[in-house]
Design a protein around this motif. Structure first.
Motif, PDB file in Angstrom:
ATOM      1  N   GLU A 112       0.840  -1.197   0.000  1.00 21.99           N
ATOM      2  CA  GLU A 112       0.000   0.000   0.000  1.00 21.99           C
ATOM      3  C   GLU A 112       0.871   1.240   0.000  1.00 21.99           C
ATOM      4  O   GLU A 112       1.728   1.426   0.862  1.00 21.99           O
ATOM      5  N   ILE A 113       0.637   2.097  -0.981  1.00 18.77           N
ATOM      6  CA  ILE A 113       1.383   3.340  -1.135  1.00 18.77           C
ATOM      7  C   ILE A 113       0.612   4.473  -0.455  1.00 18.77           C
ATOM      8  O   ILE A 113      -0.612   4.559  -0.582  1.00 18.77           O
ATOM      9  N   GLU A 114       1.314   5.325   0.249  1.00 15.15           N
ATOM     10  CA  GLU A 114       0.673   6.489   0.861  1.00 15.15           C
ATOM     11  C   GLU A 114       0.234   7.457  -0.240  1.00 15.15           C
ATOM     12  O   GLU A 114       1.056   8.008  -0.985  1.00 15.15           O
ATOM     13  N   LYS A 115      -1.078   7.678  -0.334  1.00 14.12           N
ATOM     14  CA  LYS A 115      -1.611   8.529  -1.391  1.00 14.12           C
ATOM     15  C   LYS A 115      -1.695   9.997  -0.980  1.00 14.12           C
ATOM     16  O   LYS A 115      -1.739  10.881  -1.836  1.00 14.12           O
ATOM     17  N   GLY A 116      -1.768  10.256   0.325  1.00 10.79           N
ATOM     18  CA  GLY A 116      -1.933  11.625   0.761  1.00 10.79           C
ATOM     19  C   GLY A 116      -3.344  12.118   0.526  1.00 10.79           C
ATOM     20  O   GLY A 116      -4.183  11.435  -0.071  1.00 10.79           O
ATOM     21  N   MET A 117      -3.603  13.327   0.959  1.00 12.56           N
ATOM     22  CA  MET A 117      -4.959  13.872   0.847  1.00 12.56           C
ATOM     23  C   MET A 117      -5.388  14.055  -0.602  1.00 12.56           C
ATOM     24  O   MET A 117      -6.572  13.949  -0.931  1.00 12.56           O
ATOM     25  N   ARG A 118      -4.437  14.327  -1.491  1.00 12.62           N
ATOM     26  CA  ARG A 118      -4.800  14.554  -2.896  1.00 12.62           C
ATOM     27  C   ARG A 118      -5.243  13.259  -3.584  1.00 12.62           C
ATOM     28  O   ARG A 118      -5.793  13.299  -4.675  1.00 12.62           O
ATOM     29  N   GLY A 119      -4.999  12.140  -2.950  1.00 18.75           N
ATOM     30  CA  GLY A 119      -5.417  10.874  -3.535  1.00 18.75           C
ATOM     31  C   GLY A 119      -6.693  10.325  -2.936  1.00 18.75           C
ATOM     32  O   GLY A 119      -7.045   9.169  -3.176  1.00 18.75           O
ATOM     33  N   GLU A 120      -7.412  11.138  -2.193  1.00 22.81           N
ATOM     34  CA  GLU A 120      -8.581  10.657  -1.461  1.00 22.81           C
ATOM     35  C   GLU A 120      -9.906  10.916  -2.155  1.00 22.81           C
ATOM     36  O   GLU A 120     -10.944  10.558  -1.635  1.00 22.81           O
ATOM     37  N   GLN A 121      -9.901  11.555  -3.322  1.00 19.08           N
ATOM     38  CA  GLN A 121     -11.172  11.917  -3.941  1.00 19.08           C
ATOM     39  C   GLN A 121     -11.937  10.679  -4.393  1.00 19.08           C
ATOM     40  O   GLN A 121     -11.342   9.678  -4.777  1.00 19.08           O
ATOM     41  N   ASP A 122     -13.274  10.784  -4.356  1.00 17.85           N
ATOM     42  CA  ASP A 122     -14.124   9.686  -4.811  1.00 17.85           C
ATOM     43  C   ASP A 122     -14.049   9.597  -6.333  1.00 17.85           C
ATOM     44  O   ASP A 122     -14.032  10.613  -7.035  1.00 17.85           O
ATOM     45  N   LYS A 123     -14.006   8.388  -6.850  1.00 14.64           N
ATOM     46  CA  LYS A 123     -13.875   8.182  -8.286  1.00 14.64           C
ATOM     47  C   LYS A 123     -15.046   7.389  -8.837  1.00 14.64           C
ATOM     48  O   LYS A 123     -14.885   6.532  -9.705  1.00 14.64           O
ATOM     49  N   LYS A 124     -16.221   7.687  -8.332  1.00 17.66           N
ATOM     50  CA  LYS A 124     -17.413   6.988  -8.802  1.00 17.66           C
ATOM     51  C   LYS A 124     -17.679   7.320 -10.269  1.00 17.66           C
ATOM     52  O   LYS A 124     -17.630   8.474 -10.685  1.00 17.66           O
ATOM     53  N   THR A 125     -17.966   6.295 -11.059  1.00 20.49           N
ATOM     54  CA  THR A 125     -18.263   6.458 -12.475  1.00 20.49           C
ATOM     55  C   THR A 125     -19.772   6.479 -12.679  1.00 20.49           C
ATOM     56  O   THR A 125     -20.481   5.570 -12.230  1.00 20.49           O
ATOM     57  N   ALA A 126     -20.254   7.515 -13.349  1.00 19.98           N
ATOM     58  CA  ALA A 126     -21.681   7.576 -13.698  1.00 19.98           C
ATOM     59  C   ALA A 126     -21.888   6.676 -14.917  1.00 19.98           C
ATOM     60  O   ALA A 126     -21.493   7.027 -16.031  1.00 19.98           O
ATOM     61  N   LEU A 127     -22.471   5.499 -14.705  1.00 18.72           N
ATOM     62  CA  LEU A 127     -22.610   4.534 -15.789  1.00 18.72           C
ATOM     63  C   LEU A 127     -23.519   5.038 -16.900  1.00 18.72           C
ATOM     64  O   LEU A 127     -23.344   4.663 -18.066  1.00 18.72           O
ATOM     65  N   SER A 128     -24.476   5.899 -16.553  1.00 22.58           N
ATOM     66  CA  SER A 128     -25.341   6.478 -17.582  1.00 22.58           C
ATOM     67  C   SER A 128     -24.541   7.406 -18.497  1.00 22.58           C
ATOM     68  O   SER A 128     -24.707   7.399 -19.723  1.00 22.58           O
TER      69      SER A 128
END
Length: 485
Positions: free
Chosen positions: A339-355
């Motif tokens: 596990e690599i430390e992502k930091g705060m900049r790597g915490e965003q949600d990456k949900k894909t809108a399938l529509s």
């Protein structure tokens, strides 16, 4: 006549030194020293079986935009990214095939690669049009294991049809035996391997010759007629032993490329077949065999048409583009084994809108822009509105495929402020041949590889992964044309 009408392959750029693997693990597994020679192909963090077969298929199909002749696509993999989504459907969209194409996944055994070639041949013989057989794998291995040394990643593509046949299909034979040399239960990350001597003596040595004998009998050929013998195996000198026991000449045995790329599972037999077709002479007989819960054997004879076909880059071209990688921890990080430390900049949600993905699937998966039929200007992403010569135009854009167009870097950046698994993060504005300016991410680059004016080509890659919902999002990236050349 039915047989091979096109072929191609893909090998990732990074070649991880086995010596680096050994040195990192020698404190725990000094017995790996005997396996520490050569390299294994290592897929980048943004590659998986889907992206690798897209690259292989493009190598096979060439740079043309019109791929309407491909009527079926079969994708073999034991590590396909999605268990319940048609992986072959993603591949078809990336290749901008017609939506009338038949697309199916296959897996469950490493000989599935040869199995789908048989399926494609059967479809063609039944009156179907050209059918594409694709295979790729990306397996995980435990740290300090022999498998970590032996495995590699690649993709392969074989196009089957009836017109302008490069290698005529003479016969096929299958032997299905539940001989378990290794296995991986559903939901488990790593293979469990059985004792090597047992696999060699009771499995390969007894089962593979049965398939070889059967395919030669069906073709009405003697073993001495085989000019090229392809049998991928990680068992030392096992290919030569099988050839000898079957009466095949020793000089017919082809290198498995183990020292250069490792074992690529379902892709390996097709990859070696694609490589030998690059230089095979007309009239040569090629026997391809794969072991796995039995054995699969296919026999081909090269035709005069072989001189009229060249893959876009070819397996040999991809091999020549390799760059040595000495950092073992990259393999672990790219496979999610540390596990690599992502930091705060790597915490965003990456949900894909399938529509949204569905509505814009041509642009996202196929890199299809819009070309204004009035002004000729190219827009990406495409839209209903065009803004040219200070005058807005409505509904004048027509689909314009950009994935096979070269581009030049207009401006670029390489930064380490945002989280990126292979820093620094390269991206920039690209001007495409024929028009169009797009801000794109770069991949397979290191510091100094790109500058203003660098010629780039497009490659289908993973954009990011939604770890919360276990969804992989794909898009196109740019890589330097001359990298590794």
């Amino acid at each position: 006549m039915t047989g091979i009408i096109g072929f191609g392959g893909y090998v990732p750029r990074a070649r991880l030194s086995r010596r680096a693997i050994y040195e990192a693990n020698s404190w725990f597994a000094p017995n790996l020293k005997g396996r520490a020679g050569g390299h294994r192909a290592m897929a980048n963090w943004d590659e998986d079986p889907i992206t690798m077969v897209v690259a292989a298929a493009r190598d096979c199909l060439g740079e043309g935009d019109d791929r309407s002749h491909v009527e079926a696509l079969y994708f073999a993999s034991t590590t396909a990214p999605f268990a319940d989504r048609l992986n072959a459907g993603v591949v078809a969209a990336a290749l901008t095939l017609n939506e009338s194409v038949e697309a199916y996944d296959a897996g469950g055994t490493r000989r599935a690669g040869l199995g789908i070639v048989n399926q494609a041949l059967a479809r063609v013989r039944g009156g179907g049009g050209p059918s594409l057989a694709l295979a790729s794998d990306l397996r995980k291995a435990r740290m300090a294991s022999p498998a970590e040394m032996e495995q590699g990643e690649a993709g392969a593509a074989i196009l089957l049809g009836r017109d302008n046949v490069l290698a005529e299909h003479l016969a096929s034979a299958s032997v299905t035996v539940d001989f378990v040399d290794h296995f991986r239960q559903s939901g488990v990350e790593f293979d469990y391997n059985w004792e090597e001597r047992w696999v060699r003596d009771e499995g390969v040595a007894k089962i593979v010759p049965r398939a070889v004998k059967a395919v030669l009998e069906r073709a009405g050929l003697e073993a001495s007629a085989v000019d090229y013998f392809i049998f991928p195996t990680t068992l030392a000198r096992m290919d030569a032993q099988i050839a000898k026991s079957c009466g095949i000449a020793a000089e017919a045995v082809l290198s498995s490329l183990h020292d250069r790329i490792g074992d690529t599972c379902t892709a390996h037999a097709l990859l070696l077949l694609a490589q030998v077709l690059e230089t095979a002479r007309p009239g040569a007989t090629i026997l391809v065999v794969e072991f796995g819960n039995g054995a699969e054997a296919l026999l081909f004879r090269v035709t005069e048409a072989i001189n009229s076909f060249n893959p876009r880059r070819g397996v040999s071209g991809w091999l020549d583009r390799g760059r040595e990688e000495l950092n073992y921890t990259k393999l672990l990080a790219f496979r999610g084994l540390i596990e690599i430390e992502k930091g705060m900049r790597g915490e965003q949600d990456k949900k894909t809108a399938l529509s949204t993905l569905y509505r814009h699937r041509s642009a996202i998966l196929g890199l299809v822009g819009g070309k204004c039929e009035v002004t000729g200007s190219v827009h990406f992403p495409p839209s209903r509105f065009s803004y040219d010569q200070q005058k807005p135009l409505l509904d004048t854009q027509r689909p314009y495929k950009m994935a096979e167009k070269k581009a030049q870097v207009l401006s670029w950046s390489a930064e380490k402020l945002s989280f990126y698994l292979a820093p620094p993060h390269h991206y920039g504005q690209l001007d495409f041949e024929g028009g169009g300016r797009v801000l794109m991410e770069f991949t397979d680059v290191q510091s100094g590889d790109v500058d203003t004016g660098t010629e780039m080509e497009m490659t289908f890659r993973i954009k990011d992964r939604d770890q919360l919902r276990d969804f992989t999002r794909y898009f196109w990236k740019a890589m330097p044309v001359a990298v590794g050349a």
